[in-house]
Design a protein around this motif. Structure first.
Motif, PDB file in Angstrom:
ATOM      1  N   GLY A 140       0.505  -1.401   0.307  1.00  0.00           N
ATOM      2  CA  GLY A 140      -0.033  -0.146   0.103  1.00  0.00           C
ATOM      3  C   GLY A 140       0.893   1.320  -0.323  1.00  0.00           C
ATOM      4  O   GLY A 140       0.274   2.185  -0.074  1.00  0.00           O
ATOM      5  N   PHE A 141       2.078   0.853  -0.053  1.00  0.00           N
ATOM      6  CA  PHE A 141       3.052   2.512   0.217  1.00  0.00           C
ATOM      7  C   PHE A 141       3.301   3.304  -1.101  1.00  0.00           C
ATOM      8  O   PHE A 141       2.903   2.728  -2.851  1.00  0.00           O
ATOM      9  N   SER A 142       2.762   4.649  -1.026  1.00  0.00           N
ATOM     10  CA  SER A 142       2.247   4.732  -2.498  1.00  0.00           C
ATOM     11  C   SER A 142       3.117   6.988  -2.111  1.00  0.00           C
ATOM     12  O   SER A 142       2.989   7.548  -1.627  1.00  0.00           O
ATOM     13  N   VAL A 143       3.467   7.262  -3.585  1.00  0.00           N
ATOM     14  CA  VAL A 143       3.934   8.822  -3.121  1.00  0.00           C
ATOM     15  C   VAL A 143       4.092   9.674  -4.323  1.00  0.00           C
ATOM     16  O   VAL A 143       4.066   8.585  -5.523  1.00  0.00           O
ATOM     17  N   LYS A 144       3.133  10.376  -4.031  1.00  0.00           N
ATOM     18  CA  LYS A 144       2.661  11.168  -5.738  1.00  0.00           C
ATOM     19  C   LYS A 144       3.272  13.229  -5.487  1.00  0.00           C
ATOM     20  O   LYS A 144       3.402  13.638  -4.459  1.00  0.00           O
ATOM     21  N   THR A 145       4.333  13.549  -6.265  1.00  0.00           N
ATOM     22  CA  THR A 145       4.620  14.363  -6.410  1.00  0.00           C
ATOM     23  C   THR A 145       4.230  15.637  -7.768  1.00  0.00           C
ATOM     24  O   THR A 145       3.801  15.166  -8.714  1.00  0.00           O
ATOM     25  N   VAL A 146       4.511  16.966  -7.201  1.00  0.00           N
ATOM     26  CA  VAL A 146       4.016  17.538  -8.459  1.00  0.00           C
ATOM     27  C   VAL A 146       5.004  18.433  -8.282  1.00  0.00           C
ATOM     28  O   VAL A 146       5.746  19.000  -7.439  1.00  0.00           O
ATOM     29  N   ARG A 147       5.443  18.849  -9.487  1.00  0.00           N
ATOM     30  CA  ARG A 147       6.561  20.044  -9.530  1.00  0.00           C
ATOM     31  C   ARG A 147       5.817  20.542 -10.834  1.00  0.00           C
ATOM     32  O   ARG A 147       5.511  20.346 -11.893  1.00  0.00           O
ATOM     33  N   ARG A 148       6.658  22.042 -10.117  1.00  0.00           N
ATOM     34  CA  ARG A 148       5.837  23.581 -11.347  1.00  0.00           C
ATOM     35  C   ARG A 148       7.199  24.141 -12.075  1.00  0.00           C
ATOM     36  O   ARG A 148       7.976  24.504 -11.194  1.00  0.00           O
ATOM     37  N   ASN A 149       8.135  23.572 -12.889  1.00  0.00           N
ATOM     38  CA  ASN A 149       9.149  23.611 -13.907  1.00  0.00           C
ATOM     39  C   ASN A 149       8.818  25.076 -14.230  1.00  0.00           C
ATOM     40  O   ASN A 149       8.437  25.107 -15.101  1.00  0.00           O
ATOM     41  N   PRO A 150       9.315  26.441 -14.243  1.00  0.00           N
ATOM     42  CA  PRO A 150       9.227  27.806 -14.753  1.00  0.00           C
ATOM     43  C   PRO A 150       9.691  27.956 -16.049  1.00  0.00           C
ATOM     44  O   PRO A 150      10.994  26.871 -16.562  1.00  0.00           O
ATOM     45  N   ALA A 151       8.877  27.887 -17.431  1.00  0.00           N
ATOM     46  CA  ALA A 151       9.426  27.898 -18.494  1.00  0.00           C
ATOM     47  C   ALA A 151       8.683  29.032 -19.239  1.00  0.00           C
ATOM     48  O   ALA A 151       7.353  29.244 -18.831  1.00  0.00           O
TER      49      ALA A 151
END
Length: 281
Positions: free
Chosen positions: A239-250
């Motif tokens: 049941g392990f989970s990780v979610k990441t959200v990255r905003r990369n200026p462009a």
């Protein structure tokens, strides 16, 4: 305190490609190289005229096949996956190799060939993390045998995509969000070789899943005028989970987000030799 005579010789870096990222690396090595132990061995670009006035003549490599004459310790590819296919094995036979287009490694035959050459010659095939957040964590989960699934979604303004066969040439400013592709990273890399190096790095970190087992999705979104969005979802056992959200200026039309330049520089600083293997940096 050590004086200048106590310093080790700088790591000699060959830069292959002189687009935005190549120019950034060359300029930074010229300005800061000695402070961080780096020096330029050579710079190559398909159009050598572009180097005039920016790179000293003795550092300009006219024929890429002559790279062995320059005795580089690390060769950095920042131009196109085809260079990795054509020269990757030769680069690794003579130096460590930082592959800026890891989407080329979706070719399983090339992937295995480069791993074998790295092992035979004791050189490292370095893969930059780029816009991938948590790559080392993914690799550790993978190496422990606990990684079960990995997916990466990259959303950008449509002007930022460089896709094969003009796959995304019919967009309009008001259309909003559209999923262009959803499937394995192995299938996606040939379609968008210049846009999915982050996904390729993820697939290399997750070697038990590989390019065929990692899910990739690219999304065109006209609302994303100021940044690229990179979402990574990792699933482990129990049941392990990780979610990441990255905003990369462009900027509009930029294939590479601005934060990726500094990330790539940090990756280059790591390339001091890790033995005949693949190393995410």
């Amino acid at each position: 305190m050590k004086d200048m005579t106590d310093r080790s010789p700088p790591v000699r870096v060959g830069i292959v490609g002189y687009g935005h990222l190549g120019q950034f690396l060359v300029e930074r090595i010229q300005k800061e190289g000695l402070e961080v132990g780096l020096g330029l061995a050579f710079v190559w670009n398909r159009n050598a005229d572009k180097l005039s006035g920016s790179v000293p003549n003795d550092l300009v490599l006219t024929e890429l096949s002559d790279f062995t004459h320059k005795n580089a310790d690390v060769i950095v590819e920042v131009c196109h996956p085809q260079i990795v296919k054509d020269f990757g094995g030769r680069f690794l036979s003579h130096a460590h190799f930082l592959v800026g287009s890891p989407s080329a490694l979706s070719d399983s035959q090339l992937n295995e060939e480069l791993r074998l050459i790295a092992k035979q010659h004791g050189h490292t095939l370095y893969v930059p993390s780029g816009a991938l957040w948590g790559g080392q964590d993914i690799q550790r989960l993978n190496d422990s045998g606990l990684l079960r699934a990995l997916s990466v979604r990259m959303s950008k303004h449509p002007s930022c995509f460089r896709l094969a066969g003009n796959l995304r040439s019919d967009w309009s400013e008001r259309e909003g969000r559209r999923v262009i592709f959803h499937g394995s990273v192995a299938e996606l890399c040939p379609v968008a070789p210049n846009n999915v190096n982050t996904m390729a790095a993820a697939a290399i970190a997750a070697s038990t899943l590989g390019f065929s087992g990692v899910t990739g999705e690219i999304v065109s979104d006209t609302a994303l005028a100021d940044y690229h969005l990179v979402e990574v979802e990792v699933t482990g056992s129990d049941g392990f989970s990780v979610k990441t959200v990255r905003r990369n200026p462009a900027k509009l039309g930029a294939v590479t987000g601005s934060a990726t330049y500094s990330s790539f520089w940090s990756s280059l600083l790591v390339c001091k030799g890790h033995g005949g293997r693949v190393y995410l940096c």
